[in-house]
Design a protein around this motif. Structure first.
Motif, PDB file in Angstrom:
ATOM      1  N   ALA A   1      63.094  21.104  40.701  1.00  0.00           N
ATOM      2  CA  ALA A   1      64.227  20.972  39.789  1.00  0.00           C
ATOM      3  C   ALA A   1      65.001  22.285  39.777  1.00  0.00           C
ATOM      4  O   ALA A   1      64.412  23.363  39.774  1.00  0.00           O
ATOM      5  CB  ALA A   1      63.734  20.648  38.388  1.00  0.00           C
ATOM      6  N   ASP A   2      66.316  22.176  39.767  1.00  0.00           N
ATOM      7  CA  ASP A   2      67.170  23.377  39.758  1.00  0.00           C
ATOM      8  C   ASP A   2      68.426  23.066  38.961  1.00  0.00           C
ATOM      9  O   ASP A   2      68.692  21.923  38.600  1.00  0.00           O
ATOM     10  CB  ASP A   2      67.516  23.773  41.188  1.00  0.00           C
ATOM     11  N   ASN A   3      69.194  24.114  38.667  1.00  0.00           N
ATOM     12  CA  ASN A   3      70.433  23.977  37.894  1.00  0.00           C
ATOM     13  C   ASN A   3      70.181  23.223  36.589  1.00  0.00           C
ATOM     14  O   ASN A   3      70.887  22.257  36.251  1.00  0.00           O
ATOM     15  CB  ASN A   3      71.507  23.257  38.713  1.00  0.00           C
ATOM     16  N   ILE A   4      69.177  23.667  35.842  1.00  0.00           N
ATOM     17  CA  ILE A   4      68.767  22.986  34.608  1.00  0.00           C
ATOM     18  C   ILE A   4      69.664  23.416  33.460  1.00  0.00           C
ATOM     19  O   ILE A   4      69.865  24.615  33.221  1.00  0.00           O
ATOM     20  CB  ILE A   4      67.297  23.319  34.282  1.00  0.00           C
ATOM     21  N   ASN A   5      70.177  22.430  32.728  1.00  0.00           N
ATOM     22  CA  ASN A   5      71.007  22.693  31.556  1.00  0.00           C
ATOM     23  C   ASN A   5      70.532  21.834  30.393  1.00  0.00           C
ATOM     24  O   ASN A   5      70.359  20.619  30.536  1.00  0.00           O
ATOM     25  CB  ASN A   5      72.479  22.385  31.853  1.00  0.00           C
ATOM     26  N   PHE A   6      70.326  22.485  29.242  1.00  0.00           N
ATOM     27  CA  PHE A   6      69.897  21.786  28.031  1.00  0.00           C
ATOM     28  C   PHE A   6      71.080  21.618  27.084  1.00  0.00           C
ATOM     29  O   PHE A   6      71.868  22.551  26.889  1.00  0.00           O
ATOM     30  CB  PHE A   6      68.785  22.563  27.318  1.00  0.00           C
ATOM     31  N   TYR A   7      71.192  20.446  26.492  1.00  0.00           N
ATOM     32  CA  TYR A   7      72.234  20.143  25.524  1.00  0.00           C
ATOM     33  C   TYR A   7      71.592  19.663  24.228  1.00  0.00           C
ATOM     34  O   TYR A   7      70.362  19.647  24.104  1.00  0.00           O
ATOM     35  CB  TYR A   7      73.191  19.094  26.097  1.00  0.00           C
ATOM     36  N   ASP A   8      72.394  19.274  23.248  1.00  0.00           N
ATOM     37  CA  ASP A   8      71.858  18.893  21.941  1.00  0.00           C
ATOM     38  C   ASP A   8      70.838  17.767  22.040  1.00  0.00           C
ATOM     39  O   ASP A   8      69.787  17.807  21.406  1.00  0.00           O
ATOM     40  CB  ASP A   8      72.991  18.467  20.995  1.00  0.00           C
ATOM     41  N   ASP A   9      71.164  16.746  22.804  1.00  0.00           N
ATOM     42  CA  ASP A   9      70.300  15.563  22.822  1.00  0.00           C
ATOM     43  C   ASP A   9      69.827  15.161  24.216  1.00  0.00           C
ATOM     44  O   ASP A   9      69.276  14.082  24.397  1.00  0.00           O
ATOM     45  CB  ASP A   9      71.021  14.376  22.173  1.00  0.00           C
TER      46      ASP A   9
ATOM     47  N   THR B   1      67.996  13.447  31.259  1.00  0.00           N
ATOM     48  CA  THR B   1      66.856  13.001  30.466  1.00  0.00           C
ATOM     49  C   THR B   1      67.047  13.328  28.999  1.00  0.00           C
ATOM     50  O   THR B   1      67.686  14.325  28.647  1.00  0.00           O
ATOM     51  CB  THR B   1      65.553  13.665  30.957  1.00  0.00           C
ATOM     52  N   HIS B   2      66.476  12.493  28.158  1.00  0.00           N
ATOM     53  CA  HIS B   2      66.467  12.756  26.719  1.00  0.00           C
ATOM     54  C   HIS B   2      65.151  13.390  26.271  1.00  0.00           C
ATOM     55  O   HIS B   2      64.955  13.605  25.074  1.00  0.00           O
ATOM     56  CB  HIS B   2      66.733  11.461  25.946  1.00  0.00           C
ATOM     57  N   LEU B   3      64.274  13.677  27.217  1.00  0.00           N
ATOM     58  CA  LEU B   3      63.063  14.424  26.887  1.00  0.00           C
ATOM     59  C   LEU B   3      63.416  15.885  26.639  1.00  0.00           C
ATOM     60  O   LEU B   3      64.369  16.412  27.219  1.00  0.00           O
ATOM     61  CB  LEU B   3      62.045  14.328  28.022  1.00  0.00           C
ATOM     62  N   THR B   4      62.651  16.534  25.786  1.00  0.00           N
ATOM     63  CA  THR B   4      62.955  17.909  25.400  1.00  0.00           C
ATOM     64  C   THR B   4      62.021  18.898  26.081  1.00  0.00           C
ATOM     65  O   THR B   4      60.872  18.585  26.358  1.00  0.00           O
ATOM     66  CB  THR B   4      62.809  18.083  23.881  1.00  0.00           C
ATOM     67  N   GLY B   5      62.520  20.096  26.329  1.00  0.00           N
ATOM     68  CA  GLY B   5      61.678  21.193  26.769  1.00  0.00           C
ATOM     69  C   GLY B   5      61.497  21.306  28.273  1.00  0.00           C
ATOM     70  O   GLY B   5      61.550  20.327  29.005  1.00  0.00           O
ATOM     71  N   ILE B   6      61.257  22.551  28.705  1.00  0.00           N
ATOM     72  CA  ILE B   6      61.084  22.808  30.130  1.00  0.00           C
ATOM     73  C   ILE B   6      59.832  22.117  30.657  1.00  0.00           C
ATOM     74  O   ILE B   6      59.759  21.735  31.837  1.00  0.00           O
ATOM     75  CB  ILE B   6      61.031  24.327  30.390  1.00  0.00           C
ATOM     76  N   HIS B   7      58.815  21.943  29.788  1.00  0.00           N
ATOM     77  CA  HIS B   7      57.591  21.276  30.237  1.00  0.00           C
ATOM     78  C   HIS B   7      57.868  19.844  30.686  1.00  0.00           C
ATOM     79  O   HIS B   7      57.221  19.342  31.608  1.00  0.00           O
ATOM     80  CB  HIS B   7      56.528  21.294  29.133  1.00  0.00           C
ATOM     81  N   ASN B   8      58.841  19.199  30.043  1.00  0.00           N
ATOM     82  CA  ASN B   8      59.171  17.834  30.461  1.00  0.00           C
ATOM     83  C   ASN B   8      59.980  17.802  31.742  1.00  0.00           C
ATOM     84  O   ASN B   8      59.965  16.784  32.451  1.00  0.00           O
ATOM     85  CB  ASN B   8      59.898  17.099  29.336  1.00  0.00           C
ATOM     86  N   ILE B   9      60.669  18.878  32.065  1.00  0.00           N
ATOM     87  CA  ILE B   9      61.306  18.964  33.381  1.00  0.00           C
ATOM     88  C   ILE B   9      60.232  18.927  34.462  1.00  0.00           C
ATOM     89  O   ILE B   9      60.368  18.258  35.497  1.00  0.00           O
ATOM     90  CB  ILE B   9      62.164  20.238  33.505  1.00  0.00           C
ATOM     91  N   TYR B  10      59.125  19.629  34.198  1.00  0.00           N
ATOM     92  CA  TYR B  10      57.993  19.585  35.130  1.00  0.00           C
ATOM     93  C   TYR B  10      57.414  18.171  35.226  1.00  0.00           C
ATOM     94  O   TYR B  10      57.112  17.683  36.325  1.00  0.00           O
ATOM     95  CB  TYR B  10      56.905  20.559  34.692  1.00  0.00           C
ATOM     96  N   ASN B  11      57.239  17.523  34.070  1.00  0.00           N
ATOM     97  CA  ASN B  11      56.682  16.166  34.079  1.00  0.00           C
ATOM     98  C   ASN B  11      57.560  15.205  34.870  1.00  0.00           C
ATOM     99  O   ASN B  11      57.065  14.387  35.656  1.00  0.00           O
ATOM    100  CB  ASN B  11      56.520  15.659  32.638  1.00  0.00           C
ATOM    101  N   ILE B  12      58.861  15.297  34.647  1.00  0.00           N
ATOM    102  CA  ILE B  12      59.796  14.420  35.366  1.00  0.00           C
ATOM    103  C   ILE B  12      59.772  14.726  36.858  1.00  0.00           C
ATOM    104  O   ILE B  12      59.769  13.805  37.695  1.00  0.00           O
ATOM    105  CB  ILE B  12      61.227  14.582  34.805  1.00  0.00           C
ATOM    106  N   THR B  13      59.740  16.000  37.201  1.00  0.00           N
ATOM    107  CA  THR B  13      59.735  16.386  38.607  1.00  0.00           C
ATOM    108  C   THR B  13      58.472  15.906  39.306  1.00  0.00           C
ATOM    109  O   THR B  13      58.513  15.423  40.446  1.00  0.00           O
ATOM    110  CB  THR B  13      59.877  17.912  38.744  1.00  0.00           C
ATOM    111  N   ALA B  14      57.328  16.000  38.618  1.00  0.00           N
ATOM    112  CA  ALA B  14      56.072  15.499  39.183  1.00  0.00           C
ATOM    113  C   ALA B  14      56.149  14.000  39.433  1.00  0.00           C
ATOM    114  O   ALA B  14      55.784  13.509  40.525  1.00  0.00           O
ATOM    115  CB  ALA B  14      54.912  15.814  38.233  1.00  0.00           C
TER     116      ALA B  14
END
Length: 445
Positions: A246-254, A271-284
């Motif tokens: 995952a790259d070019n990660i941007n977090f917004y309100d929701d 994604t509507h999941l929160t947090g960098i840990h969920n970026i890992y989960n989605i990427t996996a």
């Protein structure tokens, strides 16, 4: 589904009474058991399933027992075995050996359930998928899941949990996975392992059973444990050396947005999941889906509508109040990630951390809870409220309030809020931290 013949072949049990010969699934709970289910009378530390046989026979098609009973079997199928838990595991292993499809195991310290659910939603768009429900990932829950396998099932996605050395090996002797997803290595259940190396060794008991692992390439400690293994290693993460990243990660309100990359393709995900840990989960999960031929169109659609698993990063809004409920469990690794996400979500609002004890840490207990206090202070969290006994150690480094139970903490929190804060609620399962949300909802701000 499975047959009486499957059961006898697997367990070598003795048939005491003949009724139905085909069963929908195995069950251990008379509260949820169905008409075509087979009840396994397991003996636990506090209860014995044999005491509930009469109730089970009002609903189920039969039972597996380990001692004689004086009750009328009512034309139910009843099989006598030496050990009902062992019989359940033998049935699961037998059905797995008959299964011709692919078995994917999901292991690791954090993120297993979310990653498993994402994988299932991706794959179910193309395949018939069977998955473990919730976090029923132990030597009871996994064979119960396998008992539901059907003739047209193509893939099983099984979450495997561990509390001590040997747990993963025991589960693998039942499920014999084809490949594994290893989310990360952290301080979960460290009391049973004695060290973080013990945790890693426990998770990596899976290696002799699989040919391919999808593993967190950014977890250097995990990657060190894989050195010398001869199977196929496919990495996911944020690092540029990862096979799926995952790259070019941007977090917004929701929501969050990022770009998913492989060696041959890239596409944006929301994604509507929160947090960098969920970026890992989605990427996996996306790595697995891509490897198994799921299109980027399906991955994009599923990711955008996927909602958090209950009590795992849920966002609950009560008027202007924002509650970040991550209360299914807690360990030092997941607590750190949740606090960092709370700090990230601040945006001119007061931040409130309501944290319960972290269990099963053994000799690491005091140090781990002290570190929570240090982190709260470092991140500038405005208000700290603790629940339990161990969390009091955080007060050595940060001011706050500690209560004996979640309801007391919820009542106090309700009096402190003006309705515009962002509140993290997190703790181990035994602390029942979700009760705080119930208290807040009693009197909507």
């Amino acid at each position: 589904m499975f047959s009486l013949d499957d059961l006898i072949q697997a367990t070598h049990g003795r048939l005491l009474s003949m009724g139905k010969e085909i069963f929908r699934e195995a069950s251990i709970d008379t509260r949820t058991i169905g008409e075509n289910d087979l009840f396994f009378a397991l003996k636990g530390s506090k209860t014995d399933g044999h005491e509930f046989l009469a109730e089970a026979f009002t609903k189920a098609s039969g039972a597996v027992i380990s001692r004689g009973q004086s009750i009328d079997f009512h034309n139910k199928t009843v099989v006598l075995v030496k050990d009902t838990l062992n019989a359940l595991q033998q049935l699961g292993g037998y059905l797995r050996k008959q299964f011709k499809g692919k078995v994917i195991a999901v292991i690791g310290s954090n993120g297993k359930t979310t990653t498993k659910e994402l994988i299932c939603q991706f794959l179910s768009k193309k395949y018939r998928v069977l998955k473990t429900e919730g976090n029923l990932n132990n030597n009871i829950g996994v064979p119960l899941c396998i008992s539901r396998v059907e003739a047209n099932t193509e893939i099983m996605v099984l979450e495997l949990g561990t509390n001590k050395p040997g747990d993963i090996r025991e589960l693998c002797e039942i499920v014999y996975p084809d490949c594994a997803v290893i989310t990360n290595i952290g301080y979960e259940h460290i009391e049973g392992f004695g060290s973080i190396k013990g945790v890693r060794d426990g998770e990596l008991e899976i290696l002799p059973y699989v040919k391919t692992v999808f593993t967190n390439g950014d977890d250097e400690f995990l990657m060190d444990g894989l050195k010398g293994w001869k199977g196929q290693i496919l990495t996911f993460g944020l690092g540029r050396e990862c096979d799926f990243r995952a790259d070019n990660i941007n977090f917004y309100d929701d929501h969050a947005q990022f770009e998913f990359y492989t060696d041959t393709a890239s596409f944006p995900l929301k994604t509507h999941l929160t947090g960098i840990h969920n970026i890992y989960n989605i990427t996996a999960a996306t790595a697995v889906a891509t490897f198994l031929g799921i299109s980027k169109c399906i991955i994009t659609q599923v990711t955008e509508v996927f909602t958090p698993v209950k009590m795992r990063g849920e966002i609950i809004k009560i008027n202007g109040l924002e509650i970040f409920l991550d209360a299914y469990n807690a360990n030092p690794s997941s607590m750190k990630l949740a606090l960092e996400e709370l700090a990230r979500r601040k945006r001119e609002r007061k931040t409130v951390a309501v944290l319960g004890d972290m269990m099963e840490l053994g000799s690491f207990t005091q140090k781990a809870h002290e570190e929570v206090g240090r982190l709260i202070k470092k991140l500038g969290i405005d208000i700290f409220i603790g629940v339990g006994t161990f969390i009091k150690d955080a007060l050595r480094y940060v001011n706050g309030y500690v209560f004996d139970d979640a309801v007391q903490a919820g009542e106090f929190l309700k009096r402190q809020l003006n309705g515009s804060e962002v509140v993290l609620i997190k703790g181990s399962r035994a602390m029942q931290m979700e009760r705080i949300v119930e208290v807040l909802k009693e009197d909507v701000l």
